[in-house]
Design an enzyme around this catalytic site. Structure first.
Site, PDB file in Angstrom:
ATOM      1  N   SER A 138      69.300  46.443   4.628  1.00 48.43           N
ATOM      2  CA  SER A 138      69.636  45.327   3.738  1.00 48.43           C
ATOM      3  C   SER A 138      68.352  44.594   3.392  1.00 48.43           C
ATOM      4  O   SER A 138      67.353  44.680   4.126  1.00 48.43           O
ATOM      5  CB  SER A 138      70.598  44.366   4.438  1.00 48.43           C
ATOM      6  N   TYR A 177      73.593  40.016  11.997  1.00 48.67           N
ATOM      7  CA  TYR A 177      73.432  40.880  10.824  1.00 48.67           C
ATOM      8  C   TYR A 177      71.952  41.167  10.562  1.00 48.67           C
ATOM      9  O   TYR A 177      71.549  42.316  10.351  1.00 48.67           O
ATOM     10  CB  TYR A 177      74.077  40.213   9.608  1.00 48.67           C
ATOM     11  N   LYS A 227      70.198  44.871  10.842  1.00 48.20           N
ATOM     12  CA  LYS A 227      69.575  45.502   9.677  1.00 48.20           C
ATOM     13  C   LYS A 227      68.070  45.681   9.857  1.00 48.20           C
ATOM     14  O   LYS A 227      67.492  46.659   9.358  1.00 48.20           O
ATOM     15  CB  LYS A 227      69.884  44.698   8.420  1.00 48.20           C
TER      16      LYS A 227
END
Length: 280
Positions: free
Chosen positions: A159, A172, A176
């Site tokens: 991401s 998150y 990532k």
């Protein structure tokens, strides 16, 4: 140009809808047969609907409408045995493996000191460990010469937030960023065998992961049932280019490039499709 992955076989996780479906269809449009895998059920720490068995069947229908073969399986990327079995069955039916797209992922949010431990575990297990289990299961098939001795391509979904952090997403961002580290290590290890490993790093994508009440509320705290248009105004402030989000097909085109022979010497790359997000 057409047929850029003609005759190849691609393994795509999280393929029931959203980016995973878009990747499967883009590769099929260019000649690949597809092994499509998805969990097809919810996860307790995720507040929006995940892909379903019906969604996965629809992906398969659309691949078949492109006159390509497809094998589907309901499998949890958190379970390395289930991933390995799904891939082994798919390769057994389609005869080879050339391309891996470890796309399965989830989104949730919360302050670091209040984030539920289950949310942390689920995020790392799906988005980081799941990418590792997917790639690990694929390497023996790529090594076995399924790509006719030409190596293969592993594409891991990271991401833009694996490069540029954002508050209230500690799990998150960590997952990532971890995917990028995994990619770099694997790219070095597998380069002598012509197995290329890269990440795609998209900004906000117009997909079901973003367009749902739970995710919209993350970006518009206090708003009651924020609409897509209201969310758009906030998302538009994040990208230097004048767009609130990118399309799934923008990401799929990057996947196709990395999977194709056009990228035969591209490995270890963090490929940003982010409308300038990481520059801000």
């Amino acid at each position: 140009m057409s047929g850029r992955v003609q005759g190849k076989v691609a393994f795509v996780t999280g393929a029931a809808r959203g980016q995973g479906r878009a990747h499967a269809l883009r590769l099929a449009q260019e000649g690949a047969d597809i092994i499509a895998v998805d969990l097809c059920q919810g996860i307790d720490s995720v507040d929006y609907r995940l892909g379903s068995e019906a969604d996965l069947k629809e992906t398969a229908r659309q691949v078949e409408a492109l006159d390509r073969r497809v094998v589907t399986a309901q499998a949890d990327v958190r379970d390395p045995g289930a991933v390995r079995t799904a891939l082994d069955v798919g390769v057994g039916e389609l005869g080879r493996l050339d391309i891996v797209v470890a796309n399965a992922g989830i989104l949730s949010a919360g302050p670091t000191d209040q984030l539920a431990e289950s949310a942390w575990r689920d995020m790392i297990d799906v988005s980081l460990s799941g990418a590792y289990y997917t790639a690990r299961a694929a390497v023996p098939h790529l090594r076995a010469g399924g790509a006719g001795g030409a190596g293969g391509a592993i594409i891991l979904t990271s991401s833009a937030l694996g490069i540029r952090a954002m508050a209230y997403l500690p799990h998150y961002v960590a997952a990532k960023a971890g995917v990028i580290g995994l990619m770099r290590s694997m790219a070095l290890e597998l380069a002598p065998e012509k197995i290329r490993v890269n990440t795609i790093n998209p900004s906000i994508v117009d997909s079901p992961m973003i367009h749902n009440p739970a995710t919209n509320s993350m970006f518009l705290p206090g708003a009651e049932n924020p609409s897509r248009d209201e969310a758009s105004a906030v998302f538009a402030t994040l990208n230097p280019m004048p767009t609130p989000w990118i399309d799934s097909n923008d990401v799929s085109n990057a996947v196709l490039f990395l999977a194709s022979d056009e990228a035969r010497y591209v490995t270890g790359l963090e490929m940003k499709i982010d409308a300038g997000f990481c520059l801000a």
